[in-house]
Enzyme design. Sequence first.
Site: not given
Ligand code: UD1
Length: 388
Positions: A219
């Site tokens: 991811h």
């Molecule tokens: C975040 C953390 C990362 C951790 C990961 C575990 C940061 C910078 N990154 O990354 O260190 O390893 O979590 O998963 O804090 N989304 C969903 N549902 C959700 C949350 C997110 O669909 O509940 C999708 C959205 O499109 C979002 C994308 O995932 O834009 C990324 O989510 P985000 O929280 O920004 O970062 P992660 O890649 O999950």
Amino acid sequence: MRTILSRAKTPMNKHKIVLVAGARPNFMKLAPLLRLLHADAEFTPVFVHTGQHYDDRLSGCFFRDLALPNPDHHLGVGSGSHAQQTAEIMKRFEPVVLDEKPDSVLVVGDVNSTMAAAIVSSKLEVPVIHVEAGLRSCDRSMPEEINRVITDAISDLLLVTEESGRHNLLKEGIADARIHLVGNLMIDSLRQSLSAAQTSDILERLSIGGDAFGLVTLHRPSNVDSSAHLDEVVAALSDISRSLPLLFPVHPRTRGQLSSMHVQIPDSIRLIDPLGYLDFLCLMSNSSLVLTDSGGIQEETTALGIPCITLRENTERPVTIQQGTNILGGTRRETILAAWRETVERPKSGTIPPFWDGSAASRCVAAIRAHFTDASTQSPSFSVAAYA
Ligand code: UD1
């Protein structure tokens, strides 16, 4: 090694501590700590969920699997750019701190919620405790590395999972008295949950018999946000899956990128939805190999003695390589395949790093108690009330 348990203590008044979680890897770190703090008459824990992760599969089901209490405050921030998300957490967390007037704020890991909550607390002169401090990939292109460096620079008490954490913090000028090796809270949760995980029916639900299989997670933006990088990794996984079928629970970010970039995945790599904690632990402990770009999974495979190939150029968790079962596979097809050949020919058995023994939460509590009863380690006095 200095022992935190032997430091002189004076009685501590009831200590209100706000604990912050936001994203999937935070929940297994907070669960054992919250349990201990709730049972300790000297502490009043207040649990805040920022809502950085909001999908049931990334948040809600972890609350059920880990028997986490409902948060006292849910900030509901959701997704956004890094700046938007960080700013939104800060805006919504500040009134909570002003209202609760805690004696300290505890943050875990390296996600945006960690850094945002630490900045708010520090500016309100509330002491910050960082659990999993000091880890460094020395790669500033990783958002998590920025979050780690900033959080550590403004934390008062720094609790580290491995010796490299202490070493890195000392190099950055942090006083040794504020750093404690407490072990790994994630491994507390793993040990507490392993027998429940073995009763999961996920193997039957996925019709996985006794056959060997590998488990994949992916991811990191550096792997999945560029089609050139994603193509390299998927090409290597496709080659490996011809010898070892792969199971790939797909993070929502990665699901979106695979679809928008029209990446072809062979049938030997089975894509499934993200899994809850117990189901994933069951699969991981029954797999013969894990390929991942996650930080926490490098640690969990080391604790379980399962070979792990990390799909990154570096790791902030060197103990998993020096003592554990982890090797770096890089992010190019050839380097990943070389790591795979090495794992097949010479699988690492590894040893468990110091203090990854299931008792990290009690060491954290002891370190917090000692820090706040020993005036010489505390920051200058402050009053949140002044801001109210
Ligand atoms: C975040 C953390 C990362 C951790 C990961 C575990 C940061 C910078 N990154 O990354 O260190 O390893 O979590 O998963 O804090 N989304 C969903 N549902 C959700 C949350 C997110 O669909 O509940 C999708 C959205 O499109 C979002 C994308 O995932 O834009 C990324 O989510 P985000 O929280 O920004 O970062 P992660 O890649 O999950």
